[in-house]
Design an enzyme around this catalytic site. Structure first.
Site, PDB file in Angstrom:
ATOM      1  CG  HIS A 180      -1.919   0.973   1.395  1.00 42.10           C
ATOM      2  ND1 HIS A 180      -1.663   2.278   1.731  1.00 42.10           N
ATOM      3  CD2 HIS A 180      -3.257   0.879   1.232  1.00 42.10           C
ATOM      4  CE1 HIS A 180      -2.810   2.947   1.779  1.00 42.10           C
ATOM      5  NE2 HIS A 180      -3.782   2.126   1.474  1.00 42.10           N
ATOM      6  CG  ASP A 257       0.551  -2.184   6.347  1.00 37.59           C
ATOM      7  OD1 ASP A 257      -0.369  -2.230   7.191  1.00 37.59           O
ATOM      8  OD2 ASP A 257       0.449  -1.574   5.267  1.00 37.59           O
ATOM      9  CD  GLN A 260      -6.844  -4.459   4.282  1.00 40.40           C
ATOM     10  OE1 GLN A 260      -7.753  -5.221   4.609  1.00 40.40           O
ATOM     11  NE2 GLN A 260      -7.074  -3.227   3.873  1.00 40.40           N
ATOM     12  CE  LYS A 283      -7.222   0.162   6.187  1.00 39.30           C
ATOM     13  NZ  LYS A 283      -7.980   0.458   4.962  1.00 39.30           N
ATOM     14  CB  CYS A 423      -3.588   3.172  -1.621  1.00 36.13           C
ATOM     15  SG  CYS A 423      -4.841   4.399  -1.287  1.00 36.13           S
TER      16      CYS A 423
END
Ligand SMILES: Cc1ncc(COP(=O)(O)O)c(C=O)c1O
Lengths: 473, 183
Positions: A180, A257, A260, A283, A423
């Site tokens: 991303h 990261d 997600q 999220k 993104c």
């Protein structure tokens, strides 16, 4: 050191949840799973009846769009909030609103307790100590916090103990081609400021990391390895254990990261053995305006701060200041207090539902998506094939129809999806696309909703007059 | 007609495939020695009876969806006045943006700069009206079929892309024409 496979066991739907998707040094590498508990045979996926009950907790899902029930398949961008989260935030403002860590009055004490309890709840959710979790505005702010702290170390701001974060010409930062932009641009900028070089692990044609290349790129020059746990476009799960091991061998710091993964998989950052990780509250059923950075305690306390000002100091003179230990060291200024409280309510909701059950459910939905969509002529699903490990999302290309038109067609039916490059422009470019359409599920997504999407997508090429071959009629 | 069918009228779907004027990539690049700002190309081509010709080129990008267009437009003398002599573009994008470029390319040749400007102004107003304004069909001709876009604010930029490029290219073409006249 290979993670346990999350089930040769078939799901109730009959699909295997995971198969080996990588090969490394000639041998297949089983895909990483987040905790051993994934393999727990006692745990079953949420079923449709439970999902229907869960939906009653989400007021926003009750509405109609264009006279049709809303089918919300954009949780990968932002998730919806259960009533308990909305109530937690309202209750905070109605009962305890006050500045934290700053006053001796009753409300200030209560607000501080709520704020720190929230930190403890969220820290436990991702398997870390309370003082290892820093609040930020979102994941993007978290990644920038890290990049700017490293940058401050690079200009010699924090003395010898911060040396390990300092970058100079000749050093390298390694990312992947699937990142991303939030986990790419802060590193581009850090390299630009320090003279270090940015390198990336390339992808194969199917979108998987080329681990042979990763091991070739990982050298003594590599100071930071930053990569996503699961891609917001491909829906794959990267082999964290393999990458961490490679980084350890060369002494690089690992930044994960988890944007997600934190919302969708049971997570334990300690077990994953990463040095830093970031995620966003919005999220994972929480409000906007809050996210977090995890950092190993000894690292955080050696790292220079990024933002400076009130609430993060011990003593201040007109010339200089001394800083508090983490987490306060990184929390200058008034914090997102009610958002933290609401995020704690969100992770309580997730924990009570059971993250393994959520993950298993979404793995089923992910398979349902990829199986249904790839059976449609002219539709190409990005990322893992049907039967390969995938989270609960699928991005796809409809030959001859631009993603914006796909999204518009679906919106007319009340189906909300994301269109564009999500993104991740370099990733799309690698796959030969400029844009795609992404459907992403969550614990409130029904199987019928996935089927509605698949049925609708099957009608799109005929609607736009595109013939079977991909040429236009 | 459902909302969707009024957005994707047959005419629009056809134009999105025909892509009239979408042949810029096959044409030779505009001559060097450009004047004006970056991205503009000035030529004094098409010499002969038509008098001085000015050409402008504009690149427009919609960062939200990645729609892109490069549009080249020439202005020359026609009869007593000025007219658009040529328009070509190259682009990639959704059905709305591609159809819009195609329709504009069929309309623009032969129009005076003033009337092209008036048409662009009306089209922009229409697009921004959220569906409250009626299309002036005489002025807009086939582009009136894009009126349905106004009800979808997220798509207005797509429809406007080629028109914004044409407006910019026209300004440059006229400026460049002035330069070549002065020579
Ligand atoms: C993988 C990944 N990283 C980072 C981000 C950035 O999150 P935020 O916009 O909340 O900072 C996102 C959100 O889209 C994401 O999916």
């Amino acid at each position: 050191m290979v993670g346990q496979l999350l089930g040769d066991a078939a799901t109730p739907g009959g699909l295997p949840l995971a198969i080996a998707t990588y090969s490394y040094q000639g041998a297949p590498v089983l895909t990483m799973v987040s905790t051993p508990a994934w393999g727990d045979a006692q745990v079953s996926a949420l079923d449709d009846d439970e999902v229907r009950r869960i939906r009653n907790d989400f007021p926003v899902l009750e509405q109609e769009i264009n006279g049709k029930p809303l089918v919300y398949l954009d949780s990968g961008a932002t998730s919806q909030n259960p009533r308990s989260v909305l109530e937690a935030e309202q209750e905070f403002y109605e009962q305890r609103n006050s500045a934290v860590h700053r006053g001796a009055h009753h409300l200030a004490v209560e607000a501080t307790d709520s704020f720190e309890d929230a930190r403890a709840t969220v820290a436990r959710f991702v398997g870390v100590q309370d003082d290892e979790l820093i609040w930020t505005a979102n994941a993007t702010a978290g990644l920038n916090l890290l990049a700017y702290s490293f940058s401050n170390a690079s200009v010699g701001q924090a003395g010898a103990e911060a040396e390990r974060f300092a970058l100079k010409r000749g050093d390298e930062v390694l990312v992947t081609e699937m990142e991303h932009h939030a986990n790419l641009i802060p590193w581009q900028e850090l390299c630009r400021r320090t003279g270090a070089t940015l390198k990336y692990i390339p992808l194969d044609d199917a979108g998987a990391l080329r681990l042979e290349e990763a091991s070739r790129l990982m050298t003594a020059r590599t100071r930071i390895l930053a990569f996503t746990h699961t891609s917001n476009v491909l829906g794959n799960i990267n082999p964290v254990d393999v990458l961490v091991q490679m980084a350890r061998e060369v002494g690089a710091l690992v930044v994960l990261d988890a944007c997600q993964s934190a919302p969708h998989l049971p997570l334990d950052f300690k077990a994953l053995d990463v040095d830093f990780a970031v995620f966003s509250g919005h999220k994972m059923l929480g409000p906007t305006g809050i996210g977090a950075v995890y950092g190993r305690s000894e690292l955080l306390n050696a790292m220079p701060p990024f933002l400076t000002g009130g609430s993060m100091i011990t003593t201040v003179t007109m010339e200089q200041a001394r800083y508090l230990p983490a987490p306060q060291r990184f929390e200058a200024g008034t914090q997102p207090i009610s958002q933290a409280v609401a995020l704690a309510a969100a992770v309580n909701y997730l924990s009570e539902t059971g993250m393994q059950r959520v993950a298993l459910r979404e793995a089923e939905l992910g398979q349902r998506l990829v199986t249904g969509l790839s059976a449609i002529q002219g539709v190409r699903v990005l990322g893992p094939e049907p039967g390969e490990e995938r989270t609960g999302l699928a991005a796809f290309d409809v030959a001859g129809v631009h993603a914006h038109d796909v999204g518009q067609y679906l919106d007319d039916l009340g189906i909300a999806v994301r269109v564009g490059h999500h993104c991740a422009q370099p990733l799309h470019r690698r796959l030969g696309l400029t844009a795609s359409t992404r459907a992403s599920t969550y614990l409130y997504t029904t199987s019928e909703e996935v089927d509605l999407l698949v049925e609708a997508v099957a009608k799109i090429r005929p609607y736009f007059g595109v013939t079977a071959s991909g040429a236009t009629s | 007609m459902s909302g969707l069918d009024s957005l994707y009228q047959q005419l629009i779907l056809e134009h999105s495939k025909i892509r009239s004027g979408g042949d810029l990539a096959e044409l030779p690049a505009a001559a060097a020695g450009s004047v004006g700002t970056a991205g503009s190309v000035g030529t004094a081509g098409s010499v002969g009876t038509a008098g001085s010709v000015g050409t402008g080129q504009s690149h427009q990008l919609n960062p939200i969806c990645g729609d892109e267009i490069t549009l080249r437009l020439s202005v020359g003398t026609a009869g007593d006045g000025q007219a658009v002599t040529e328009i070509h573009w190259n682009g990639d994008g959704c059905a709305i943006s591609m159809a819009s470029a195609s329709i504009l390319s069929e309309m623009a040749p032969g129009m005076s700069p003033a009337s092209l400007r008036r048409t662009i102004d009306h089209f922009r107003e229409l697009m921004r009206s959220r569906g409250k304004l009626e299309a002036d069909e005489e002025l807009l001709q086939d582009a009136a079929a894009l009126a349905g876009v106004a009800k979808y604010p997220a798509r207005v930029k797509c429809a406007m892309l080629a028109w914004v490029a044409a407006e910019d290219a026209l300004r440059q073409a006229e400026a460049n024409q002035g330069v070549s006249e002065a020579l």
